[in-house]
Design an enzyme around this catalytic site. Sequence first.
Site, mmCIF file in Angstrom:
data_model
loop_
_atom_site.group_PDB
_atom_site.id
_atom_site.type_symbol
_atom_site.label_atom_id
_atom_site.label_comp_id
_atom_site.label_asym_id
_atom_site.label_seq_id
_atom_site.Cartn_x
_atom_site.Cartn_y
_atom_site.Cartn_z
ATOM 1 N N CYS A 1 -31.909 -37.850 30.581
ATOM 2 C CA CYS A 1 -32.671 -38.895 29.544
ATOM 3 C C CYS A 1 -33.593 -38.745 30.998
ATOM 4 O O CYS A 1 -34.640 -39.898 30.802
ATOM 5 C CB CYS A 1 -31.420 -39.578 30.006
ATOM 6 S SG CYS A 1 -30.687 -39.367 28.208
ATOM 7 N N GLY B 1 -27.554 -42.230 35.249
ATOM 8 C CA GLY B 1 -26.454 -41.490 34.410
ATOM 9 C C GLY B 1 -27.607 -39.751 33.698
ATOM 10 O O GLY B 1 -27.295 -38.933 35.088
ATOM 11 N N CYS B 2 -26.900 -39.640 32.918
ATOM 12 C CA CYS B 2 -27.334 -38.086 32.433
ATOM 13 C C CYS B 2 -28.662 -37.764 32.606
ATOM 14 O O CYS B 2 -29.630 -38.556 32.373
ATOM 15 C CB CYS B 2 -27.025 -38.317 30.864
ATOM 16 S SG CYS B 2 -28.264 -36.402 30.171
ATOM 17 N N PHE B 3 -28.496 -37.048 33.464
ATOM 18 C CA PHE B 3 -29.877 -36.851 34.417
ATOM 19 C C PHE B 3 -31.325 -35.756 33.326
ATOM 20 O O PHE B 3 -32.420 -36.227 33.416
ATOM 21 C CB PHE B 3 -29.816 -35.625 35.884
ATOM 22 C CG PHE B 3 -28.869 -34.458 35.684
ATOM 23 C CD1 PHE B 3 -28.653 -34.318 34.319
ATOM 24 C CD2 PHE B 3 -28.793 -33.839 36.717
ATOM 25 C CE1 PHE B 3 -28.384 -32.164 34.265
ATOM 26 C CE2 PHE B 3 -28.507 -32.571 36.848
ATOM 27 C CZ PHE B 3 -27.338 -32.325 35.398
#
Length: 222
Positions: free
Chosen positions: A45, A41-43
């Site tokens: 994070c 997902g969001c890199f």
Amino acid sequence: MLTAMTKVKSVLLAGLIIVGFAAQTGKAHAASTEVLTVAGGCFWCVESDFEGVKGVKEVVSGYTGGTVSNPDYRQVTGGGTGHYEAVQIQFDPAQIDRDQILSMFMRSVDPTDAGGQFCDRGDSYRTAIFYNGDAQKAAATKAKAEAEQELGQSIVTPILAAQNFYPAEAYHQDYYKGTKLIVTRFGPKRQSEAYKRYRASCGRDKRVKELWGASAPFVGKH
């Protein structure tokens, strides 16, 4: 003349020893670092999670798995490139091994979700493990099987051969600890504060805790 020749030979021998030592040191340094590429997902994070792990030297956000060379953020998130938001985790195998890294990764995402991660939807936000060599492939297969057994659910995270990795734009690197003032839907915020608000509102840690409970390695650390 003999003495002079002896001195020359001694200097040459010393030089060869130094070159040999440097080559061995270089090999030892190279062997002390391994790289795993994962998409969660969001890199921002994933980078934030793993940069605090002992034995991890560096985490780089980027794009991989697609067909477009040197893509930018808008291209990737807009769809059609085939790329994932991903990170490369550089670590010291003497301090933490690939099995531990991959176990932590699986328990930091929702590997049952094929449509993205948390509030971020679309192909670029899907999970994946990209292996480089048979050893990494075997470790990824093992991590996936163990996660599936622990959850009692089907894991949709694919295990894919590593492809070209393109580092993301500079402003994405270490975004979670940036100090730049930016305008967000929450109002003007420092990057680090905006990141925390985003992570909380996206429900990442809430969902991971629901899935993994006490096995989740990063919940409560942000």
